[in-house]
Design an enzyme around this catalytic site. Structure first.
Site, PDB file in Angstrom:
ATOM      1  N   SER A 125       0.867  -1.172   0.000  1.00 58.54           N
ATOM      2  CA  SER A 125       0.000   0.000   0.000  1.00 58.54           C
ATOM      3  C   SER A 125       0.902   1.220   0.000  1.00 58.54           C
ATOM      4  O   SER A 125       1.928   1.230   0.680  1.00 58.54           O
ATOM      5  CB  SER A 125      -0.882  -0.019   1.252  1.00 58.54           C
ATOM      6  N   ARG A 126       0.530   2.222  -0.797  1.00 57.79           N
ATOM      7  CA  ARG A 126       1.430   3.370  -0.975  1.00 57.79           C
ATOM      8  C   ARG A 126       1.651   4.126   0.324  1.00 57.79           C
ATOM      9  O   ARG A 126       2.738   4.625   0.600  1.00 57.79           O
ATOM     10  CB  ARG A 126       0.855   4.327  -2.035  1.00 57.79           C
ATOM     11  N   LYS A 184     -14.774  -6.544  -5.553  1.00 59.58           N
ATOM     12  CA  LYS A 184     -15.711  -6.008  -6.532  1.00 59.58           C
ATOM     13  C   LYS A 184     -15.549  -4.492  -6.564  1.00 59.58           C
ATOM     14  O   LYS A 184     -15.053  -3.949  -5.553  1.00 59.58           O
ATOM     15  CB  LYS A 184     -17.152  -6.391  -6.209  1.00 59.58           C
TER      16      LYS A 184
HETATM   17  P1  NAP Z   1     -10.439   2.987   0.120  1.00 63.10           P
HETATM   18  O1  NAP Z   1     -10.792   3.166   1.554  1.00 63.10           O
HETATM   19  O2  NAP Z   1     -10.237   4.195  -0.717  1.00 63.10           O
HETATM   20  O3  NAP Z   1      -9.131   2.090   0.116  1.00 63.10           O
HETATM   21  C1  NAP Z   1      -8.483   1.693  -1.067  1.00 63.10           C
HETATM   22  C2  NAP Z   1      -6.986   1.815  -0.857  1.00 63.10           C
HETATM   23  O4  NAP Z   1      -6.343   1.469  -2.081  1.00 63.10           O
HETATM   24  C3  NAP Z   1      -6.541   3.225  -0.528  1.00 63.10           C
HETATM   25  O5  NAP Z   1      -6.538   3.487   0.846  1.00 63.10           O
HETATM   26  C4  NAP Z   1      -5.155   3.295  -1.139  1.00 63.10           C
HETATM   27  O6  NAP Z   1      -4.178   2.984  -0.149  1.00 63.10           O
HETATM   28  C5  NAP Z   1      -5.119   2.199  -2.202  1.00 63.10           C
HETATM   29  N1  NAP Z   1      -5.031   2.739  -3.567  1.00 63.10           N
HETATM   30  C6  NAP Z   1      -4.201   2.282  -4.529  1.00 63.10           C
HETATM   31  N2  NAP Z   1      -4.355   2.971  -5.656  1.00 63.10           N
HETATM   32  C7  NAP Z   1      -5.295   3.900  -5.417  1.00 63.10           C
HETATM   33  C8  NAP Z   1      -5.885   4.917  -6.204  1.00 63.10           C
HETATM   34  N3  NAP Z   1      -5.521   5.104  -7.491  1.00 63.10           N
HETATM   35  N4  NAP Z   1      -6.832   5.675  -5.643  1.00 63.10           N
HETATM   36  C9  NAP Z   1      -7.192   5.506  -4.365  1.00 63.10           C
HETATM   37  N5  NAP Z   1      -6.661   4.542  -3.572  1.00 63.10           N
HETATM   38  C10 NAP Z   1      -5.726   3.740  -4.087  1.00 63.10           C
HETATM   39  O7  NAP Z   1     -11.516   2.096  -0.623  1.00 63.10           O
HETATM   40  P2  NAP Z   1     -12.330   0.859  -0.048  1.00 63.10           P
HETATM   41  O8  NAP Z   1     -13.633   1.300   0.478  1.00 63.10           O
HETATM   42  O9  NAP Z   1     -11.460   0.040   0.818  1.00 63.10           O
HETATM   43  O10 NAP Z   1     -12.673   0.100  -1.410  1.00 63.10           O
HETATM   44  C11 NAP Z   1     -11.687  -0.618  -2.130  1.00 63.10           C
HETATM   45  C12 NAP Z   1     -12.364  -1.675  -2.973  1.00 63.10           C
HETATM   46  O11 NAP Z   1     -13.145  -2.514  -2.104  1.00 63.10           O
HETATM   47  C13 NAP Z   1     -13.343  -1.103  -4.004  1.00 63.10           C
HETATM   48  O12 NAP Z   1     -13.293  -1.869  -5.178  1.00 63.10           O
HETATM   49  C14 NAP Z   1     -14.701  -1.225  -3.291  1.00 63.10           C
HETATM   50  O13 NAP Z   1     -15.790  -1.322  -4.189  1.00 63.10           O
HETATM   51  C15 NAP Z   1     -14.495  -2.519  -2.529  1.00 63.10           C
HETATM   52  N6  NAP Z   1     -15.382  -2.653  -1.364  1.00 63.10           N
HETATM   53  C16 NAP Z   1     -15.544  -1.630  -0.460  1.00 63.10           C
HETATM   54  C17 NAP Z   1     -16.439  -1.787   0.595  1.00 63.10           C
HETATM   55  C18 NAP Z   1     -16.661  -0.706   1.629  1.00 63.10           C
HETATM   56  O14 NAP Z   1     -17.587  -0.841   2.450  1.00 63.10           O
HETATM   57  N7  NAP Z   1     -15.865   0.351   1.691  1.00 63.10           N
HETATM   58  C19 NAP Z   1     -17.155  -2.980   0.738  1.00 63.10           C
HETATM   59  C20 NAP Z   1     -16.887  -4.014  -0.145  1.00 63.10           C
HETATM   60  C21 NAP Z   1     -16.023  -3.836  -1.193  1.00 63.10           C
HETATM   61  P3  NAP Z   1      -2.716   3.619  -0.324  1.00 63.10           P
HETATM   62  O15 NAP Z   1      -2.897   5.096  -0.505  1.00 63.10           O
HETATM   63  O16 NAP Z   1      -2.015   3.248   0.943  1.00 63.10           O
HETATM   64  O17 NAP Z   1      -2.124   2.958  -1.541  1.00 63.10           O
END
Ligand code: NAP
Length: 309
Positions: free
Chosen positions: A35-36, A89
C-alpha cells in the site's frame, strides 16, 4: 499448511473486513501488504506490489482491495508472477479487462477469484432456493445509502471507472443474478450525474428477465436516515425480501433469518478462495458488471446538483 497471502491496498475494506477475516482464517496467513501510504503491524510492508512480489517470493496468493481502476494492472502483475488472485468487486474498470484476466489465469494455471462478497451474505442461498422453486411475477431493488458515511473522502468513486452509486449498487445486481432462475437484461436506465463529478450519484433501472418479468431497481447515494439494501421478489405463491444486503430474510412478511451482515460475508469469501486455490480453479462471473456497463451504454443522462466528496 496455510496459504501465504499478500494484501494490496490497505484502505477501508481491507481494515474493516479482509484483515479481521484473515486473522481468523484456518486457510490463510497474511504475510505481506502493499500500500502506498498504509502499513499493517506484524507483516512485511511494501509501497508497491512489484516490491512485495520480488521480496516475498514464497507468497501463494494476492488479494486486491484497491479501487477498481487499478485492479487490472495489479491482477495482471500478480498472475504473471504465478500467484492466485482474489479481486474485490467491482472487478475492473472495463469489461475487456476481466476477460483478459481470466485468460491470463488460465494460461498460468492460477486461480482468479473475481469475488462478489454480497453473494456470501447469509440468506442468499435460501433466497436462490426460494426463487428457483416459484414462478416469479416481479422484483424490486432499493439500494440507498449515504455516501458521506460509507465512502468518506473516496474521490476515486467519482472519477471515470469509479462507478459512482453502482459501487454499492453492483452488490445488489450480484445477488439478483445469483438468485434468479432466469438471466436478466437492462431495458432502460436513467443515470443522475452531479454536475461536478464523472460518475452517477443515483440511477433507476428497469431490467427484464428472459421470462419477461420486470425488475425495477433504484440506487441512490443521497440517502439520509434509514439506509436500504433491499431486494424483494414476488411470485404467484408469495413474496420474499432480502434486506441488510442479504443478511436478513423475510418470507411472506415473517423474518425467517437474520445475520451479522458484511462481517459474516468475508470469512465465507476467503473460504471459497481457499478451495478454489487448492483446486486450481477460477471463478469469474461478470454478469453484474455487464448490467452496469449496459446501464452506462443505454442510460439517459441527467445532470443534478454538485456533490462535494
Ligand atoms: P479505500 O478506503 O479508498 O481504500 C483503497 C486503498 O487502495 C486506498 O486506501 C489506497 O491505499 C489504495 N489505492 C491504490 N491505488 C489507489 C488509487 N488510485 N486511488 C485511491 N486509492 C488507491 O476504498 P475501499 O472502500 O477500501 O474500497 C476498495 C475496494 O473494495 C473497491 O473496489 C470497493 O468497491 C471494494 N469494497 C468496499 C467496501 C466498503 O464498504 N468500503 C465494501 C466491499 C467492497 P494507499 O494510498 O495506501 O495505496
Amino acid at each position: 499448511m496455510k496459504l501465504k497471502l499478500g494484501l494490496v491496498g490497505i484502505g477501508k475494506i481491507a481494515r474493516d473486513q479482509h484483515i479481521p477475516a484473515l486473522e481468523k482464517s484456518p486457510d490463510f496467513e497474511l504475510v505481506a501488504c502493499a500500500s502506498r501510504n498504509a502499513r499493517v503491524d506484524g507483516v512485511a510492508n511494501f509501497t508497491d506490489l512489484e516490491s512485495m512480489l520480488a521480496q516475498v517470493p514464497q507468497l501463494d496468493c494476492v488479494s486486491i482491495c484497491t479501487p477498481p481502476q487499478t485492479h487490472f494492472a495489479a491482477a495482471l502483475v500478480a498472475l504473471r508472477a504465478g500467484k492466485h488472485v482474489m479481486l474485490e468487486k467491482p472487478p475492473a474498470a472495463t469489461t475487456r479487462q476481466i476477460a483478459l484476466l481470466a485468460d491470463q489465469a488460465a494460461q498460468r494455471g492460477c486461480t482468479l477469484f473475481q469475488s462478489w462478497h454480497s453473494r456470501f451474505a447469509a440468506s442468499v442461498d435460501a433466497a436462490r432456493e426460494w426463487a428457483r422453486t416459484r414462478t416469479l411475477t416481479g422484483a424490486r431493488i432499493v439500494w440507498k445509502e449515504d455516501v458521506h458515511h460509507w465512502h468518506p473522502g473516496q474521490q476515486w468513486i467519482w472519477e471515470p471507472g469509479g462507478f459512482g452509486v453502482f459501487d454499492p449498487g453492483i452488490n445488489a445486481l450480484s445477488i439478483l443474478t445469483e438468485v434468479l432462475a432466469h438471466e436478466v437484461c437492462v431495458e432502460t436506465a436513467t443515470l443522475s450525474f452531479p454536475e461536478n463529478q464523472q460518475a452517477p450519484i443515483a440511477a433507476e433501472l428497469r431490467l427484464r428477465t428472459e421470462a419477461g418479468v420486470a425488475v425495477d431497481a433504484e440506487f441512490d447515494f443521497r440517502q439520509k436516515g434509514d439506509q436500504s439494501w433491499d431486494i424483494e421478489l414476488h411470485s404467484t405463491t408469495g413474496s420474499l425480501k432480502l434486506s441488510q444486503g442479504g443478511a436478513t430474510l423475510t418470507v411472506d412478511g415473517q423474518v425467517v433469518a437474520a445475520d451479522q451482515g458484511l462481517a459474516g460475508e468475508y470469512p465465507r469469501l476467503y473460504s471459497r478462495f481457499a478451495s478454489l486455490c487448492v483446486a486450481k480453479r477460477s471463478e469469474v462471473d461478470w454478469r453484474p458488471f455487464q448490467l452496469v456497463a449496459d446501464a452506462f451504454l443505454i442510460g439517459e443522462r441527467r445532470i443534478v446538483a454538485p456533490h462535494q466528496v
